[in-house]
Design an enzyme around this catalytic site. Sequence first.
Site, PDB file in Angstrom:
ATOM      1  N   ASP A 140     -10.562   3.005   4.759  1.00 54.26           N
ATOM      2  CA  ASP A 140     -10.993   1.606   4.646  1.00 54.26           C
ATOM      3  C   ASP A 140     -12.521   1.514   4.581  1.00 54.26           C
ATOM      4  O   ASP A 140     -13.060   0.461   4.218  1.00 54.26           O
ATOM      5  CB  ASP A 140     -10.516   0.811   5.870  1.00 54.26           C
ATOM      6  CG  ASP A 140      -9.332  -0.094   5.556  1.00 54.26           C
ATOM      7  OD1 ASP A 140      -9.114  -0.384   4.367  1.00 54.26           O
ATOM      8  OD2 ASP A 140      -8.647  -0.512   6.506  1.00 54.26           O
ATOM      9  N   GLN A 166      -4.030  -1.266   9.954  1.00 52.60           N
ATOM     10  CA  GLN A 166      -4.023  -2.609   9.356  1.00 52.60           C
ATOM     11  C   GLN A 166      -4.582  -3.633  10.337  1.00 52.60           C
ATOM     12  O   GLN A 166      -4.156  -3.683  11.492  1.00 52.60           O
ATOM     13  CB  GLN A 166      -2.586  -2.979   8.939  1.00 52.60           C
ATOM     14  CG  GLN A 166      -2.462  -4.301   8.225  1.00 52.60           C
ATOM     15  CD  GLN A 166      -3.144  -4.305   6.847  1.00 52.60           C
ATOM     16  OE1 GLN A 166      -3.042  -3.340   6.089  1.00 52.60           O
ATOM     17  NE2 GLN A 166      -3.853  -5.368   6.533  1.00 52.60           N
ATOM     18  N   LYS A 211       0.838  -1.203   0.000  1.00 52.21           N
ATOM     19  CA  LYS A 211       0.000   0.000   0.000  1.00 52.21           C
ATOM     20  C   LYS A 211       0.873   1.254   0.000  1.00 52.21           C
ATOM     21  O   LYS A 211       0.623   2.210  -0.739  1.00 52.21           O
ATOM     22  CB  LYS A 211      -0.911   0.004   1.237  1.00 52.21           C
ATOM     23  CG  LYS A 211      -2.009  -1.044   1.159  1.00 52.21           C
ATOM     24  CD  LYS A 211      -2.729  -1.237   2.490  1.00 52.21           C
ATOM     25  CE  LYS A 211      -3.700  -2.412   2.372  1.00 52.21           C
ATOM     26  NZ  LYS A 211      -4.314  -2.788   3.653  1.00 52.21           N
TER      27      LYS A 211
END
Length: 288
Positions: free
Chosen positions: A120, A97, A53
């Site tokens: 997200d 994460q 990412k």
Amino acid sequence: MAAQVIDGRQLAAELRAEVGREVAALRARGRVPGLTVVLVGDDPASHIYTRNKQKVAEELGFRSERIDLPATTSREELLELIHRLNADPEVHGILVQLPLPPHLDEAEVIEQIDPRKDVDGFHPVNVGRLWSGQPCLAPCTPAGILYMLRRVGVDPAGKRAVVVGRSNIVGKPMAALLLRANATVTICHSRTQDLPAVCREADILVVAVGRPEMVTAEYVKPGAVVIDVGINPVPGTKNKLVGDVHFPSVREVAGYITPVPGGVGPLTIAQLMKNTLEAAKAFWGLAN
Ligand code: NDP
């Protein structure tokens, strides 16, 4: 006739290029969108995901930062960091994460992220906005799938869509996005009776169950669009992956099919970049 195989790598490259052009235009005006990825602990898969990412974000011109915290990080330390990032005007996207170490409550941590920076799309505010049809940051995997459908010319409006899997990360937001796109949506899960028969009704079949090659040709209506979200390592091999769909048999029946690897996966990171760009534009009052 065998299905058309959707090239996720190519579509992801195009989406990244689109985002990269917009980032360059913003930078030319002195504005740099920023993404911060927070990694707690040393889960090897999470390390690879976050590195990827970060790498893509850098390539596209974002200000990209990764904060590594030890697995022993306390709840208070993590929440303090998130509050600091919420207040930082150079940070437009915050991604924590998952999974977090077991002593940290994922739901609580996600709720502390400013919903406007929740790239997200997991914050309850974004989930609620998604289901109530308001502008929101939507989860990257399903949003990437919708981009993919649009790009191959499949309009969900009026179609029967079946989503197999009801996770908060994939299944539920996928159903919400398909509903928003005016499909008639059915969500299936481990308690669904006669799953093959329900799936055979689908014009668009999205499979996100995490069971290697579970969906075979008998689940698929001839000509259907089959989107395989699954990523399953093949035991006894080094890096081989298969999806949740049995590609060789389903390919003979479907109209379109995504491969694994090279289908949905690449779109997910590209969509994360798109979400970060959108979050930054909204922050500056430049939203579409
Ligand atoms: P979860 O394990 O959270 O959810 C799986 C879902 O599948 C559950 O709703 C479960 O039902 C359902 N399910 C399990 N077995 C069956 C069955 N036999 N019949 C019908 N439904 C079943 O998984 P995720 O949604 O997080 O991920 C799914 C897959 O997608 C995984 O392989 C994952 O690695 C992959 N993935 C890929 C991404 C990408 O970028 N390509 C991103 C995220 C995930 P129930 O709720 O009843 O238990």
